[in-house]
Design an enzyme around this catalytic site. Structure first.
Site, PDB file in Angstrom:
ATOM      1  CG  ASP A 165      -2.080   0.990   1.086  1.00 34.37           C
ATOM      2  OD1 ASP A 165      -2.523   1.249  -0.046  1.00 34.37           O
ATOM      3  OD2 ASP A 165      -2.531   1.516   2.122  1.00 34.37           O
ATOM      4  CB  SER A 182      -6.625   2.764  -0.274  1.00 38.97           C
ATOM      5  OG  SER A 182      -5.254   3.098  -0.212  1.00 38.97           O
ATOM      6  CD  GLN A 218      -4.310   1.541  -3.272  1.00 38.85           C
ATOM      7  OE1 GLN A 218      -3.843   2.683  -3.331  1.00 38.85           O
ATOM      8  NE2 GLN A 218      -3.975   0.673  -2.329  1.00 38.85           N
TER       9      GLN A 218
END
Length: 296
Positions: free
Chosen positions: A211, A235, A285
């Site tokens: 991430d 996110s 993502q």
């Protein structure tokens, strides 16, 4: 005497060592990385641990798909509830809900697979400088301190916050004074201290580390960053596939790009290679990249 890196890695391992409350029910704590809410990679990594603890050890995670539903409260514990969706002969599936204050903040489906032989092919690893030739994010942040007065006071602590992952960008990007460039980047990463020889743990740590940096790639063409005035980033979802065993305490190359951004959302992709050039994981993502006010 253990180094600061050892302390940071041990703290990360402590975060991932969830407390078992009941069958398929776990509790985890959070760490403040300087943002306004719990770091998404932490929640995803803990959810991966929770799911893994309910699966036969012969099965290893091969994919996860998660949605970030609400900001996490760093001052409250997170409860992880695991549903056993399926146990087959070669695949197992788990659903995990991360809950705070009675409401889900993250929802994930994870799939596990026993080892099998089969066809193999992959894209080639980019030809870039090795990690030994590059400065770490920690070193670069010290060089950027002269731009700190441009950062909103509420975010200044985040600039100097060190984490358990050593990250070395091939082409550094000054997040305090961002330039415009193509939407791609390559970052070497590894844990700052050795980890136990437990592949399931290495996959949870890589879930955590995946991430970092990814969504920022979608900001490169626009010359803004998380620290730019009025910028709101979060996110929305995160998908990760594991292709083979790896060691996250050895160098991995995270090769990222962003195919596009629209409607205040940016899409970013990543391929993760080991030093031998083998593809070990893939990531996608989408995230919120909203400019709430125009910079002055």
């Amino acid at each position: 005497m253990p180094s600061e890196g050892h302390h940071l890695v041990q703290d990360l391992l402590d975060q991932l060592d969830l407390e078992a409350l009941e069958q398929r029910l776990f509790r985890g704590s959070s760490r403040d990385l300087g943002g306004k809410s719990v770091f998404g990679g932490q929640v995803a990594g803990q959810a991966m641990v929770a799911a893994t603890r309910t699966v036969d050890p012969a099965f290893l995670a091969h994919s996860m798909h998660g949605y970030f539903l609400r900001p996490g409260d760093m001052g409250a514990a997170i409860v992880y509830e695991v549903d056993n969706i399926r146990d087959g002969r070669s695949f197992a599936t788990r659903r995990v809900q991360a809950i705070q204050h009675g409401r889900p903040i993250f929802s994930m489906l994870a799939s596990f697979h026993v080892e099998e032989s089969g066809y193999t092919h992959q894209m080639s690893m980019p030809d870039v400088a090795g990690p030994e030739e590059l400065a770490s994010h920690d070193e670069l942040r010290h060089a950027w301190v002269d731009a700190l007065d441009r950062v909103p006071e509420s975010l200044r602590e985040a600039v100097g916050r060190e984490v358990a992952i050593d990250m070395r960008p091939v082409r550094p990007w000054n997040m305090l004074d961002p330039d415009k460039r193509e939407a791609e980047q390559h970052v070497w990463l590894r844990a700052k201290a050795p980890l136990p020889d437990d592949q399931a743990l290495h996959r949870a740590v890589l879930t955590y580390a995946s991430d970092f940096n990814l969504l920022a790639t979608s900001l490169f063409p626009h010359g803004v960053s998380f620290f730019s005035p009025g910028m709101q980033m979060a996110s929305i979802d995160h998908a990760l596939w594991f292709h083979r065993e790896f060691a996250v305490d050895d160098w991995l190359l995270y090769s990222m790009d962003s195919p596009g951004a629209q409607d205040a959302r940016g899409l970013a992709r990543g391929l993760i290679f080991n030093r031998a050039g083998e593809l070990v994981a893939s990531v996608v993502q989408e995230g919120l990249i909203r400019q709430r006010e125009q910079p002055r």
